[in-house]
Scaffold this motif. Structure first.
Motif, mmCIF file in Angstrom:
data_model
loop_
_atom_site.group_PDB
_atom_site.id
_atom_site.type_symbol
_atom_site.label_atom_id
_atom_site.label_comp_id
_atom_site.label_asym_id
_atom_site.label_seq_id
_atom_site.Cartn_x
_atom_site.Cartn_y
_atom_site.Cartn_z
ATOM 1 N N GLN A 39 0.823 -1.208 0.000
ATOM 2 C CA GLN A 39 0.000 0.000 0.000
ATOM 3 C C GLN A 39 0.858 1.259 0.000
ATOM 4 O OE1 GLN A 39 -3.523 0.230 -0.192
ATOM 5 N NE2 GLN A 39 -2.779 2.267 -0.711
ATOM 6 N N ILE A 40 1.923 1.256 0.783
ATOM 7 C CA ILE A 40 2.801 2.426 0.867
ATOM 8 C C ILE A 40 3.492 2.676 -0.475
ATOM 9 C CG2 ILE A 40 4.918 3.324 1.925
ATOM 10 C CD1 ILE A 40 4.045 1.813 4.504
ATOM 11 N N ASP A 58 1.033 3.926 -3.214
ATOM 12 C CA ASP A 58 0.738 5.357 -3.103
ATOM 13 C C ASP A 58 1.861 6.192 -3.712
ATOM 14 O OD1 ASP A 58 -1.609 4.746 -1.819
ATOM 15 O OD2 ASP A 58 -0.811 5.038 0.204
ATOM 16 N N ARG A 74 1.911 6.005 -7.625
ATOM 17 C CA ARG A 74 0.953 6.885 -8.301
ATOM 18 C C ARG A 74 1.530 8.285 -8.497
ATOM 19 N NH1 ARG A 74 -3.043 3.860 -5.431
ATOM 20 N NH2 ARG A 74 -2.854 5.201 -3.583
ATOM 21 N N ASP A 75 2.379 8.705 -7.567
ATOM 22 C CA ASP A 75 2.970 10.041 -7.660
ATOM 23 C C ASP A 75 4.181 10.082 -8.589
ATOM 24 O OD1 ASP A 75 1.103 11.023 -5.843
ATOM 25 O OD2 ASP A 75 2.381 10.595 -4.113
ATOM 26 N N THR A 84 10.645 5.466 0.160
ATOM 27 C CA THR A 84 9.599 5.388 1.192
ATOM 28 C C THR A 84 10.074 4.640 2.437
ATOM 29 O OG1 THR A 84 8.704 3.351 0.211
ATOM 30 C CG2 THR A 84 7.767 5.440 -0.544
#
Length: 234
Positions: A121-122, A125, A128-129, A152
């Motif tokens: 999930q991290i 996210d 997507r950026d 991350t």
């Protein structure tokens, strides 16, 4: 003073005095859990990143499976690992059952899905950026996944801490494969269960105090790292 009050006072004394038996149990607990989390992170983080960045058949079902495996019943994992390591099992010749190694294996199986699902999930996210930017730089899927893992890393530490919290507080699986042998495989959770059944409340309470303190510390660390990462990235 009531019996219960005396138990709390005695438990506090054990903690403050650094009782050798108490410290030995805590040390083994941390040794097993930290080893399991390290191995689970080595497995789970790459899996999570690969599922987040990769585009392959079955990706969505795999994501659902990872999320579902976060709730694996510990006793079922303990039973499966027990069958794997028992004399009749495929790994029985190694004699690992009722050893700290067996406990590490059970915890790795239990917490790897947690680390993998949270890291997926991290990284998703972040993907997507940064997907367009990384694609424009010609980054391959493995390279992009590795880059996002590095970028991350502070947020991913919360996934690792979540796995550690689950490992430290787990009792069912380690009880089955470890056997709760005094001085060999007796950790905090199994000791609390045993000492409570024996009526030795001071030791059980002392271990409970330490276990709660560790869980609270891990949650505080996870929250602090998450907040720091948010401020760092604006």
């Amino acid at each position: 003073m009531s019996t219960l009050g005396e138990s709390f006072v005695t438990a506090g004394g054990l903690v403050l005095a650094g009782d050798p038996q108490l410290l030995g149990i805590v040390a083994l607990s941390l040794q097993v859990s930290l080893t399991a989390v390290f191995l689970a992170s080595c497995i789970g983080l790459p899996i999570g990143a690969a599922v987040a960045v990769g585009r392959f058949p079955g990706r969505k079902p795999l994501t659902v499976i990872l999320n579902g495996l976060m709730g694996l019943p510990p006793v079922v994992i303990g039973l499966l690992v027990y069958l794997l390591l028992s004399r009749a099992g495929p790994l029985g010749s190694f004699g690992l059952l009722f050893t700290p190694t067996a406990m590490v294996i059970a915890q790795v199986v239990l917490i790897t899905p947690i680390v993998a699902a949270l890291s997926r999930q991290i990284v998703a996210d972040a993907w997507r950026d940064y997907e367009e930017q990384l694609r424009s730089l010609g980054a391959s899927t493995p390279r992009a996944a590795f880059t996002l893992l590095v970028d991350t890393r502070f947020s991913l530490s919360t996934a690792v801490l979540a796995g550690l919290g689950r490992a430290v507080a787990e009792v069912g699986a380690v009880m089955i494969v470890g056997g709760n042998i005094d001085g060999v495989t007796r950790v905090m959770t199994t000791s609390i269960a045993l000492e409570t059944s024996k009526g030795d409340l001071p030791l059980a309470l002392a271990l409970g105090f330490i276990l709660i303190a560790i869980v609270l510390l891990l949650n505080a660390l996870a929250h602090g790292v998450r907040e720091w990462a948010v401020r760092r990235h604006g």
